[in-house]
Scaffold this active site. Structure first.
Site, short mmCIF file in Angstrom:
data_model
loop_
_atom_site.label_atom_id
_atom_site.label_comp_id
_atom_site.label_asym_id
_atom_site.label_seq_id
_atom_site.Cartn_x
_atom_site.Cartn_y
_atom_site.Cartn_z
N ARG A 77 3.20 -4.01 -0.75
CA ARG A 77 2.68 -2.66 -0.51
C ARG A 77 3.45 -1.67 -1.39
O ARG A 77 4.67 -1.57 -1.32
CB ARG A 77 2.85 -2.28 0.96
CG ARG A 77 2.36 -0.86 1.26
CD ARG A 77 2.53 -0.51 2.73
NE ARG A 77 2.11 0.87 2.95
CZ ARG A 77 2.88 1.82 3.48
NH1 ARG A 77 4.13 1.55 3.85
NH2 ARG A 77 2.42 3.04 3.65
N HIS A 131 1.85 8.71 -0.55
CA HIS A 131 3.14 8.54 0.10
C HIS A 131 4.00 9.77 -0.21
O HIS A 131 5.07 9.67 -0.80
CB HIS A 131 3.82 7.24 -0.35
CG HIS A 131 4.84 6.72 0.61
ND1 HIS A 131 4.83 5.43 1.12
CD2 HIS A 131 5.93 7.31 1.18
CE1 HIS A 131 5.86 5.26 1.92
NE2 HIS A 131 6.55 6.39 1.98
N GLU A 145 2.16 7.89 6.95
CA GLU A 145 2.87 8.69 7.95
C GLU A 145 2.45 10.16 7.98
O GLU A 145 3.22 11.06 7.62
CB GLU A 145 4.39 8.56 7.73
CG GLU A 145 4.87 7.13 7.90
CD GLU A 145 6.37 6.96 7.81
OE1 GLU A 145 6.85 5.85 8.08
OE2 GLU A 145 7.08 7.94 7.46
N ASN A 157 4.03 1.76 10.88
CA ASN A 157 5.42 1.87 10.46
C ASN A 157 6.27 2.10 11.70
O ASN A 157 6.05 3.07 12.43
CB ASN A 157 5.61 3.05 9.50
CG ASN A 157 4.85 2.88 8.20
OD1 ASN A 157 4.23 1.84 7.95
ND2 ASN A 157 4.89 3.89 7.36
N TYR A 201 10.40 1.91 13.35
CA TYR A 201 11.83 1.75 13.15
C TYR A 201 12.64 1.75 14.43
O TYR A 201 13.59 0.99 14.57
CB TYR A 201 12.36 2.84 12.21
CG TYR A 201 11.87 2.69 10.80
CD1 TYR A 201 12.53 1.88 9.89
CD2 TYR A 201 10.70 3.34 10.38
CE1 TYR A 201 12.06 1.71 8.61
CE2 TYR A 201 10.23 3.18 9.09
CZ TYR A 201 10.91 2.36 8.20
OH TYR A 201 10.43 2.19 6.93
N GLU A 204 5.65 -0.98 7.58
CA GLU A 204 7.08 -0.70 7.39
C GLU A 204 7.84 -1.10 8.64
O GLU A 204 7.42 -0.78 9.76
CB GLU A 204 7.36 0.78 7.10
CG GLU A 204 6.91 1.27 5.75
CD GLU A 204 7.30 2.73 5.48
OE1 GLU A 204 8.31 3.19 6.07
OE2 GLU A 204 6.59 3.39 4.71
#
Length: 465
Positions: free
Chosen positions: A79, A123, A168, A296, A298, A370
């Site tokens: 990606r 992005h 995002e 994504n 985290y 991600e």
């Protein structure tokens, strides 16, 4: 007692991810014009250490080396994002042959290596010339994005099987226009709501253009999500965690899958004088069916109700307004290990948010676009990088991913963030997420222990529990 092996389907797509401004460098090379991140990074005080993406990892000139690393890792998908101002220097109109040639070369190298290209169209690096006309606050930018996307579909459509429109949108809107941490650095709630809507509209217009071309690939969007675990089962804490999910997750996912914004949150914003600039037909465009959802992830957190109303100052800023709307406190629970950026390592939150997505939105096909950890470990005396925190992070999150898969979540692939250490936005080069260490003086690449761990995972189709 021996541990059981964790296995994934043979067609599960493993790989890694990057973005253009973070790795390419060559900021003024071959006709590329400035983006808002070039401007932001050059503004004193905006990026730690005064760092910029002017050189970054110089992947523009080292693309063969970086694709070779992907092949060595065994990646089946990569990606990456296209720099809008590299391929369309004026933001609209004519394309730049040198910019197009760079991405043609990258895509060709990936195909030669047996790696599927996965393109993100946006992005965060909006051409500065479009920002000068209002940027994402200007509804026209959504149409400019759709025209840019349509041109990329025309040029690369037959060679790219996977497309993501916006990366995002929460960061594009709230982090960048309410909190001011990212380009362009605004701090205004109304701006954040306007930008959020216009980025979702841009997504919908691009999906429409993609469908009209009847391309064989797949298209979706890649929001970041987190998980708000209630601190307790007290109704106030449960309600607070739901408000957190409304703000971070549902505000961008409900329009896509339900054709509406969360009503309670809209009402809260309206009481503060902020609104979403929806026009007739917008929600139908935004909710056009997609083929996949990029996620994504985290970290997550525990949420508790404040129990005392937030008193707004006489002239509240954007974050004061948001705090008043959310009325929740994030609770630091002892025992969580943290990454070097200070984020809790919370793999159970990964599992829970994937099940939540399954149940809330009809189990859409999901790519993990991600997932990764900041571990600033540098080379040891042996010349190797023993990034144990990152290895443990991946191991625990891959197990959580497998749990979600076994629980019926429609998971199609996983691209680890990130392939190489890079320009980490407002943190500059001080935070490292890469599977490959980059010496930012020589630009030498050194695969880390985490690279080799992922290499074994891909080769084996899984790992030990």
């Amino acid at each position: 007692m021996s541990s059981l092996p964790i296995r994934f389907p043979a067609d599960f797509l493993w790989g890694s991810a990057t973005s253009a401004y973070q790795i390419e460098g060559a900021a003024a090379t071959d006709g590329r014009t400035p983006s808002i991140w070039d401007t932001f990074a050059r503004t004193p005080g905006c990026v730690e250490g005064g760092d910029t993406g002017d050189v970054a990892c110089d992947s523009y000139h080292r693309v063969e080396e970086d694709v070779a690393l992907l092949k060595q890792m065994g990646a089946r998908v990569y990606r990456f994002s296209i720099s809008w101002s590299r391929v369309m220097p004026e933001g609209r109109g004519a394309t730049n042959p040198a910019g197009i040639a760079y991405y043609r070369r990258l895509i060709a190298l990936l195909h030669e290596a047996g790696i599927a290209p996965m393109v993100t169209l946006y992005h965060w690096d909006l051409p500065q010339c479009l920002h000068d006309e209002g940027g994402w606050l200007n509804r026209q930018t959504a149409h400019d994005f759709a025209a840019y996307a349509n041109r990329m579909f025309e040029v690369f459509g037959e060679t790219v099987p996977y497309w993501f429109t916006i990366n995002e949108p929460w960061c594009v809107s709230f982090l960048s226009h309410a909190m001011g941490h990212h380009a362009p650095g605004a701090r205004d709630l109304q701006q954040a709501l306007t930008v959020a809507h216009h980025t979702l509209l841009a997504h919908g217009l691009a999906v429409k253009a993609f469908r009209q071309r009847q391309l064989g690939g797949k298209i979706g969007i890649a929001p970041n999500v987190d998980w708000r675990e209630p601190f307790s089962q007290h109704p106030d804490d449960v309600a607070a965690s739901e408000r957190g999910l409304d703000w971070f997750n549902r505000w961008f996912l409900d329009p896509l899958y339900h054709g509406r914004y969360p009503e309670a949150l809209q009402a809260h914003y309206a009481r503060l004088g902020a609104h979403v600039p929806v026009q007739d037909g917008d929600m139908a465009l935004i909710s056009m069916p997609t083929d996949m959802l990029g996620i994504n992830f985290y970290t997550g957190s525990y949420a508790m109700a404040r129990h005392t109303p937030v008193a707004l100052p006489e002239q509240p800023d954007a974050m004061a307004k948001i705090d008043a709307v959310l009325d929740l406190a994030t609770v630091n629970v002892p025992g969580f290990a943290k990454t070097d950026i200070g984020w809790d390592i919370f793999p159970e939150a990964f599992y829970k948010v994937l099940l939540w997505l399954r149940d809330e939105y009809g189990n859409p096909p999901v790519f993990i676009t991600e997932n990764g950890a900041c571990d600033n470990t540098g080379p040891s005396d042996d010349g190797q990088v023993h990034d144990a925190v990152r290895v443990a992070y991946y191991h625990r999150h891959v197990i959580a991913l497998n749990r979600a898969l076994r629980s019926g979540c429609d998971l199609r692939g996983y691209t680890a963030w990130s392939l190489i250490d890079n320009f980490e936005w407002a943190f500059g080069y001080g935070k490292r997420f890469g599977l490959v260490h980059v010496d930012f003086t020589t630009l030498a690449r050194t695969p880390k222990d985490s690279f080799r761990w992922l290499q074994r995972l891909i080769a084996d189709g899984g790992c030990e529990a």
